[in-house]
Design an enzyme around this catalytic site. Structure first.
Site, PDB file in Angstrom:
ATOM      1  N   LYS A  79      53.927  34.818  65.737  1.00  0.00           N
ATOM      2  CA  LYS A  79      54.052  36.147  66.334  1.00  0.00           C
ATOM      3  C   LYS A  79      55.031  36.099  67.505  1.00  0.00           C
ATOM      4  O   LYS A  79      55.037  35.136  68.278  1.00  0.00           O
ATOM      5  CB  LYS A  79      52.670  36.631  66.800  1.00  0.00           C
ATOM      6  CG  LYS A  79      52.635  38.076  67.300  1.00  0.00           C
ATOM      7  CD  LYS A  79      51.217  38.494  67.671  1.00  0.00           C
ATOM      8  CE  LYS A  79      51.173  39.939  68.172  1.00  0.00           C
ATOM      9  NZ  LYS A  79      49.801  40.376  68.482  1.00  0.00           N
ATOM     10  N   SER A 159      48.256  44.918  66.674  1.00  0.00           N
ATOM     11  CA  SER A 159      49.671  44.705  66.898  1.00  0.00           C
ATOM     12  C   SER A 159      50.264  43.584  66.054  1.00  0.00           C
ATOM     13  O   SER A 159      51.485  43.464  65.953  1.00  0.00           O
ATOM     14  CB  SER A 159      49.894  44.366  68.380  1.00  0.00           C
ATOM     15  OG  SER A 159      49.260  43.142  68.723  1.00  0.00           O
ATOM     16  N   SER A 183      43.723  43.387  67.496  1.00  0.00           N
ATOM     17  CA  SER A 183      45.053  43.172  66.934  1.00  0.00           C
ATOM     18  C   SER A 183      45.183  42.019  65.970  1.00  0.00           C
ATOM     19  O   SER A 183      46.247  41.799  65.407  1.00  0.00           O
ATOM     20  CB  SER A 183      46.071  42.992  68.074  1.00  0.00           C
ATOM     21  OG  SER A 183      46.306  44.213  68.725  1.00  0.00           O
TER      22      SER A 183
END
Length: 493
Positions: A79, A159, A183
């Site tokens: 990420k 997210s 998330s």
């Protein structure tokens, strides 16, 4: 031979040790898949092909000598919130344009030490603020799943949408992710993957771009429960560089997968039956309850009376911490700089141009609730509510409950650009209604695929555990996974 990208981490690990194929072949298979699919899915914001091949070659050398770590040769996505030395780390924000850290996050360092191979950086909501991956400066990620008979593009959740989409589309064997209010778990539910948010303090936050420091926690997104357990075993550690890191041994989480749940007490919180919850979510929940009961678990009704205050408390605490954490992005030391006639105007111009709409909204909310005259009325009150929410869980666990079973999300994946959600931020925030309590209380939570919606898209169930009892979550989630089966999207890209 099976397409190498279809292998789970556990399968690929065993095949690499058996020298069925080389790490370089596995890495090349994933790089080829990324090249073919990323134009349609936008899951990766940077592909580190040269670095991946170098790491894979080093893994091949170690494996040839009969050596290698727990993840030797396994290709992973990272990420864009995790610092990787010399590699773009921008939190999907314009304000961090061109930033390449000279240091490595503790979690990625742990993964590389265990032999994992880095494929690249994954897209996300800007500064991890979002539930749909639409706030990214790099554009939205497209869910590899589609509704039956439809070509409408769906969100992959947020997210960590790039992480969940890449894992679901077989563009990496597993991925790092972070969870501040859901998330990891919400994107996992939207893409038919497994995501675990571990106990606060279980994984180091050092080298991860901060959103809300008392809520942020890193974890993996993987294809199945066993893979999630393998990844968390490598990611978790005690870290003197993170004062919230807990100094306690890391269990072998994989050993818990498949363990019997007979005799466990599973709580069903009545407050999670929210108003207007779709019938298919309730049916999925009941199916999960029946599955665990058949496996020998005892099902008990429990109450978490302060749950209804969790959403407003979260959207005071998280933006307040964000307004403080994001004050450092001012155009002076790194990232974007927009000139002005003096330093104050340079600050204003840089932040106005660099931050996206949702980030600006949360910074303003956070600044407001921390301001003189409002601090006691909002922020202090929200912290008191947070304490009550934590106490609710403590009371339930003290009564002998081993884990809680709830839905993960109030719906299946929705369309990119959904007009109702775009026009009403609160409607988007409600996507986190089942997940935020876990962050407020610092507890572990896992999302596991449990079925498909009437439109043919994934739905997930969530298990919430006692502090540092991720092993029970892996054992219980594997029972649900075995009953529900595994899910993969039909390729259209």
């Amino acid at each position: 031979m099976t397409d190498l990208t279809e292998l789970t981490i556990a399968e690929a690990r065993d095949a690499l040790k058996a020298k069925t194929f080389r790490a370089s072949e596995l890495t090349d298979a994933y790089l080829g898949a990324i090249e073919a699919a990323n134009g349609a899915l936008n899951a990766y914001v940077a592909v580190t092909a040269d670095k991946a091949r170098e790491m894979a070659a080093a893994s091949d050398a170690r494996l040839a000598q009969g050596e290698g770590g727990a993840l030797e040769g396994i290709p992973l996505g990272v990420k864009d919130l995790f610092a990787v030395e010399g590699v773009r780390t921008q939190a999907a924000s314009h304000i961090l344009d061109g930033f390449k850290p000279r240091y490595e996050s503790t979690i990625t360092a742990n993964l590389w030490a265990d032999g994992a191979v880095m494929l690249g950086k994954l897209n996300m909501d800007e500064f991890a603020m979002g539930s749909s991956n639409e706030s990214s400066h790099d554009g939205p990620v497209v869910n590899p799943w589609r509704r039956t008979g439809s070509d409408v593009a769906l969100v992959p959740g947020g997210s960590s949408g790039g992480s969940s989409a890449a894992v679901a589309a077989r563009l990496c064997a597993g991925a790092t992710a972070t969870d501040t209010g859901g998330s990891i778990r919400q994107p996992a539910a939207f893409t038919g993957t497994v995501g675990i948010k571990p106990t606060y303090g279980r994984c180091s936050r050092w080298g991860i771009v901060a959103y809300a420091s008392s809520l942020d926690q890193a974890g993996p997104i993987a294809r199945d429960v066993r893979d999630a357990a393998i990844l968390l075993t490598s990611m978790a550690s005690s870290d003197p560089k993170d004062t919230t890191s807990v100094d306690r041994p890391v269990p072998d989480y994989e050993a818990a997968v498949g363990r019997s749940v007979k005799g466990l007490r599973i709580g069903i919180p009545r407050e999670y039956r929210v108003e207007a919850m779709p019938a298919e979510i309730e049916a999925l929940w009941q199916k999960g309850i029946a599955t665990l009961r058949e496996a020998g678990a005892e099902i008990v009704d429990v109450s978490l009376p302060h749950t209804k205050y969790a959403l407003p408390a979260y959207y005071i605490v998280a933006p307040a911490e964000a307004s403080s954490n994001l004050a450092r992005y001012d155009g002076v030391r790194y990232g974007l700089r927009v000139p002005g006639k003096d330093i104050a105007e340079m600050y204003e111009n840089t932040r106005a141009a660099g931050f996206g709409r949702e980030v600006k909204r949360r910074i303003m909310v956070g600044t407001y609730v921390l301001s003189a005259g409002y601090y006691d009325a909002f922020y202090l009150q929200a912290q008191k509510v947070r304490t009550l929410i934590k106490r609710d869980f403590e009371t339930v666990f003290a009564d002998g409950v081993d884990a809680l079973l709830t839905p993960t999300t109030p719906s299946a994946a929705f369309a990119i650009g959904d007009a109702k959600l775009a026009a009403d931020p609160v409607a988007m925030y409600l996507q986190d209604v089942f997940t935020i309590t876990v962050n407020l209380a610092g507890l572990p939570g896992i999302a596991v695929p449990a079925g498909l919606s009437g439109e043919g898209t994934p739905l997930g169930l969530q298990l919430i555990g006692r502090p540092f009892d991720e092993e029970t979550l892996f054992a219980t989630a594997s029972v649900i996974e075995k009953s529900a089966g595994r899910f993969a999207p039909k390729r259209w890209w």
